[in-house]
Design a protein around this motif. Sequence first.
Motif, short mmCIF file in Angstrom:
data_model
loop_
_atom_site.label_atom_id
_atom_site.label_comp_id
_atom_site.label_asym_id
_atom_site.label_seq_id
_atom_site.Cartn_x
_atom_site.Cartn_y
_atom_site.Cartn_z
N ALA A 128 7.84 -2.77 78.07
CA ALA A 128 7.54 -3.74 79.12
C ALA A 128 8.82 -4.06 79.88
CB ALA A 128 6.96 -5.02 78.51
N LYS A 129 8.63 -4.50 81.12
CA LYS A 129 9.74 -4.97 81.94
C LYS A 129 9.35 -6.30 82.57
CE LYS A 129 11.12 -0.27 83.32
NZ LYS A 129 11.37 0.63 84.48
N VAL A 130 10.27 -7.25 82.51
CA VAL A 130 10.03 -8.55 83.12
C VAL A 130 11.28 -8.96 83.90
CG1 VAL A 130 9.35 -10.94 82.78
CG2 VAL A 130 8.56 -9.22 81.17
N TYR A 131 11.06 -9.37 85.15
CA TYR A 131 12.14 -9.82 86.01
C TYR A 131 11.94 -11.31 86.30
CZ TYR A 131 12.76 -4.82 86.75
OH TYR A 131 12.95 -3.46 86.56
N HIS A 132 12.85 -12.14 85.79
CA HIS A 132 12.82 -13.58 86.03
C HIS A 132 13.63 -13.86 87.29
CE1 HIS A 132 11.32 -14.92 81.94
NE2 HIS A 132 11.66 -13.66 81.69
N ASN A 133 12.96 -14.04 88.41
CA ASN A 133 13.65 -14.24 89.68
C ASN A 133 13.57 -15.67 90.19
OD1 ASN A 133 14.27 -11.56 89.62
ND2 ASN A 133 12.80 -10.93 91.18
N ALA A 134 13.06 -16.58 89.36
CA ALA A 134 12.93 -17.98 89.77
C ALA A 134 13.15 -18.89 88.56
CB ALA A 134 11.55 -18.23 90.39
N PRO A 135 13.49 -20.16 88.78
CA PRO A 135 13.71 -21.09 87.67
C PRO A 135 12.43 -21.37 86.89
CG PRO A 135 14.66 -21.93 89.72
CD PRO A 135 13.79 -20.78 90.09
N ARG A 163 10.64 0.63 74.64
CA ARG A 163 11.69 0.66 75.66
C ARG A 163 11.40 -0.50 76.63
NH1 ARG A 163 14.65 5.22 77.12
NH2 ARG A 163 13.09 6.52 76.10
N GLY A 164 12.26 -1.48 76.64
CA GLY A 164 11.96 -2.66 77.45
C GLY A 164 13.16 -3.19 78.20
N LEU A 165 12.88 -3.95 79.24
CA LEU A 165 13.92 -4.58 80.04
C LEU A 165 13.51 -6.01 80.34
CD1 LEU A 165 16.44 -4.66 81.93
CD2 LEU A 165 14.93 -3.79 83.75
N VAL A 166 14.42 -6.95 80.08
CA VAL A 166 14.27 -8.32 80.54
C VAL A 166 15.46 -8.65 81.42
CG1 VAL A 166 14.15 -10.76 79.90
CG2 VAL A 166 12.94 -9.05 78.52
N MET A 175 14.50 0.14 71.97
CA MET A 175 15.57 0.18 72.97
C MET A 175 15.40 -0.99 73.93
SD MET A 175 15.71 4.28 73.79
CE MET A 175 16.00 5.47 72.47
N PRO A 176 15.74 -2.19 73.47
CA PRO A 176 15.64 -3.35 74.34
C PRO A 176 16.88 -3.50 75.21
CG PRO A 176 16.30 -4.04 72.16
CD PRO A 176 16.15 -2.54 72.10
N TYR A 177 16.67 -3.76 76.47
CA TYR A 177 17.78 -4.02 77.39
C TYR A 177 17.64 -5.44 77.92
CZ TYR A 177 18.37 1.05 77.36
OH TYR A 177 18.55 2.35 76.97
N MET A 178 18.73 -6.19 77.86
CA MET A 178 18.75 -7.57 78.35
C MET A 178 19.82 -7.69 79.43
SD MET A 178 16.56 -9.44 76.49
CE MET A 178 15.72 -9.48 74.89
N GLU A 179 19.41 -8.10 80.61
CA GLU A 179 20.35 -8.35 81.70
C GLU A 179 20.26 -9.84 82.04
OE1 GLU A 179 19.07 -5.75 84.79
OE2 GLU A 179 19.82 -3.94 83.81
N ILE A 180 21.18 -10.61 81.52
CA ILE A 180 21.13 -12.06 81.64
C ILE A 180 22.26 -12.51 82.57
CG2 ILE A 180 21.02 -14.24 80.42
CD1 ILE A 180 18.86 -12.18 79.62
N ASN A 181 21.90 -12.98 83.76
CA ASN A 181 22.89 -13.40 84.75
C ASN A 181 22.89 -14.91 84.99
OD1 ASN A 181 23.61 -10.65 85.27
ND2 ASN A 181 21.80 -10.45 86.58
N GLU A 182 22.28 -15.64 84.07
CA GLU A 182 22.21 -17.10 84.17
C GLU A 182 22.48 -17.68 82.79
OE1 GLU A 182 22.02 -20.83 84.90
OE2 GLU A 182 21.67 -19.50 86.63
N SER A 183 23.31 -18.73 82.72
CA SER A 183 23.70 -19.27 81.42
C SER A 183 22.68 -20.26 80.85
CB SER A 183 25.07 -19.95 81.54
OG SER A 183 25.03 -21.00 82.50
#
Length: 476
Positions: A340-347, A368-371, A400-408
């Motif tokens: 699965a892929k999920v894009y959090h683009n809002a608060p 194989r996933g991306l958050v 194979m989880p991928y995490m791209e976290i650009n907010e603290s």
Amino acid sequence: MSSDQDHLQKTDTEERFDFKKESKAAFAAEKGLTEETVHAISEDKDEPEWMLERRLRALEQFQEMPMPTDWPGQPDLSEVDIDEIVPYIRPDVDVRAGVDDWTELPDEIKDTFDKLGIPEAEKNALSGVGAQYESEVVYQNMQERWEEKGVIFCNMDEAVQEHEEIVREHFMTTCVPPSDNKFAALHGAVWSGGSFVYVPEDVTVEMPVQAYFRMNSEGMGQFEHTLIVAEEGSEVHYIEGCSAPKYSAINLHSGGVEVFVGEDAHVQYSTVQNWSKNTYNLNTKRALVEKNGRMEWISGSMGSKATMLYPSSILKGRGASDNHITIAFAGEGQNIDTGAKVYHNAPNTKSTIESKSISKDGGRTNYRGLVHIADGAENSSTAVECDALMFDNESTSDTMPYMEINESKVDVAHEATVGKIGDEDVFYLQSRGLDDDDAKQMIVSGFIEPITEELPIEYAVELNRLVELEMEGSLG
């Protein structure tokens, strides 16, 4: 229980799925993918010029893109030769837009869907049903009470003609553009059939709508397109089933799904895919979710030689949420790569991903996933849980989880477990009177229960039975 229901319960599941029918084609494209093929498909459908132009642009993008080969651990796609695939077969049905009465279908097509239980399911628990055979929808029906509320459920070819404005705005523009990947571009060039669902503002469709896709011919490709538009405050549950008999030649399934979830709307998309072991299952599915909208994906994938399937959601509006539940089963010679892929683009957005996989006899499963959490998407949360069950030392299961976290200011959790069926567990169940096979099947049923309990009862029973047959090596 009616006599028809009793008959369906007694029908052997293997017989229901792994059978072949001799059927006539009114039109069949040549093997391979050329500009002439695209023109022929569009002309056969009498499409508007803008759709032909989109097909041709997608063809150009397909030809420019390389085959994906550099993903770590991805399934081997070297046997997928587009030049050997028949991309379009129109069955010999008199009514081009499909019929709304089973008795009007040719006997060989009607018998196929009778075996699959579609008419019975429609009578008992569905708001509407669509059935696709090869490249075309041959049957479509919607209960009158939902039509009176403005709900539209028809095949995509009809939607292009009758609901052109909505389709032109949404079809492979912002959700799944052909540029997304090579197989999305292939799909955009030769798509045929599929479902169009439109739910007006504040309308709740209380019973599911279902579509069933059957690929019957050897060496063909099926490229159905599903487009769901749920307006503000609406709710709908869409169920999809897929199957194909086993042949020696390779079959290709490359469907496309686009879901538009309006503000405060709720869409649930459930699919149980039971392809044969000569089928490559390569799909692109995505949802765009507005403010406080809610998207749910429930997927069961098994049977194919190789699967690459990663439903994705883009959480565009504040408070949007997404929930993914997947199950994958791989036996001998199978590589089932899902996620699965999920894009959090809002608060204040939220996502959960739960993956269950089972492998035996040297089969391989992979999550194989991306958050992705964008900068500024504060107070968002995500939780990913991957559980794998293996039957033997030859089988493999990877995560194979991928995490791209650009907010603290976010909450992120990930958990993964991998285990084998323990001899102690089997022995305990045997001591209670079960034989070895039944004991293992009970363990697996308990393992996947968190997923099956989310499905309508008919699909939950079918999924459990399909898993049992996979364990026996009976399918495909």
